[in-house]
Design an enzyme around this catalytic site. Structure first.
Site, PDB file in Angstrom:
ATOM      1  N   HIS A   1      40.049 -13.969   0.521  1.00  0.00           N
ATOM      2  CA  HIS A   1      38.984 -13.537   1.090  1.00  0.00           C
ATOM      3  C   HIS A   1      39.165 -12.415   2.363  1.00  0.00           C
ATOM      4  CE1 HIS A   1      35.676 -13.491   4.063  1.00  0.00           C
ATOM      5  NE2 HIS A   1      34.899 -14.217   3.011  1.00  0.00           N
TER       6      HIS A   1
ATOM      7  N   GLU B   1      33.861  -8.358  -2.412  1.00  0.00           N
ATOM      8  CA  GLU B   1      33.287  -8.194  -1.113  1.00  0.00           C
ATOM      9  C   GLU B   1      33.167  -6.682  -0.750  1.00  0.00           C
ATOM     10  OE1 GLU B   1      34.621 -11.888   1.310  1.00  0.00           O
ATOM     11  OE2 GLU B   1      36.265 -10.883   0.598  1.00  0.00           O
TER      12      GLU B   1
END
Length: 247
Positions: free
Chosen positions: A94, A164
């Site tokens: 992430h 992302e």
């Protein structure tokens, strides 16, 4: 090839027993598209609570893991522990882990390999920062991330890739559907050229970065967007609308 739509609610470092219980009640009673695979990524301390109360039709993910089964690594959790507590997935790479905690492509690759050794599904995040986007090096950044992933994956059936747009996270403004589709198409082409056409066609590539209930449908309509990883929105009732984006 039809790829099953996949939505992951990443609760990040949010929630309490009370608020998580209320959120779970909302999800358990919501009318959700049965053709969507839904995963909830709870904070580590609430993983077992979440698994015990959440309807079995939902999967539960950890938000991170380490690269060995056990040992003197204060504050870390291992894939073996995650599996032992009944979880099916883990989020790795992430943007928070990459850019706040300094995790390298190589280190994330090691985590992927160890998670797969323990039969955990991995939701692996890729993407560029605002600075990288402005420098025009998005492709180079993402392809380097992809190489570290591909070098360590043994079973692509248990991998979901999450693009992302780092510059959109937390802003309330998602990247345009056209931009996301373009990036996803490039990732799929990279997989075709560097892994296999079968993997390129089958692996799910989801999008994260200020996904909202009022913007998700146009994103979901793009041919290479196979779902979402949702932060703030997963803590709100609109998460139901996001899960139902293709309904």
């Amino acid at each position: 090839m039809t790829r099953k739509f996949f939505v992951c609610g990443n609760w990040k470092m949010n929630g309490s027993k009370k608020s998580i219980g209320e959120l779970i009640q909302t999800l358990n009673t919501a009318k959700l598209d049965p053709n969507v695979e839904v995963v909830c990524a709870a904070p580590a301390i609430y993983l077992e609570l979440t698994r015990s109360k959440l309807d079995p039709k939902f999967s539960v993910a950890a938000q991170n893991c380490y690269i060995v089964p056990s040992g003197g690594f204060t504050g870390e959790i291992s894939p073996a522990m995650i599996k032992d507590c009944g979880m099916d997935w883990v989020i790795l790479g992430h943007s928070t882990r990459r850019h706040i905690f300094g995790e390298s492509n190589e280190f994330i690759g090691q985590k992927i390999a160890h998670a797969q050794e323990n039969d955990l599904g991995v939701i692996v995040c890729i993407g560029e920062t605002r600075e990288e986007k402005e420098k025009g090096i998005t492709d180079q950044v993402i392809f380097a991330q992809m190489k570290a992933i591909a070098d360590n994956v043994k079973d692509w059936n248990k991998v979901v890739l999450a693009y992302e747009a780092g510059w959109a996270i937390g802003t309330g403004n998602a990247a345009s559907p056209q931009h996301v589709q373009q990036i996803h198409a490039k990732v799929r082409e990279w997989l075709k050229n560097n892994v296999s056409e079968a993997v390129a066609n089958s692996v799910r590539i989801i999008y994260g970065g200020s996904v909202r209930g009022d913007t998700c449908r146009e994103l979901a309509a793009q041919k290479d967007i196979d779902g979402f990883i949702v932060g703030k929105g997963s803590l709100k009732p609109e998460f139901v609308d996001i899960v139902n984006a293709k309904a």
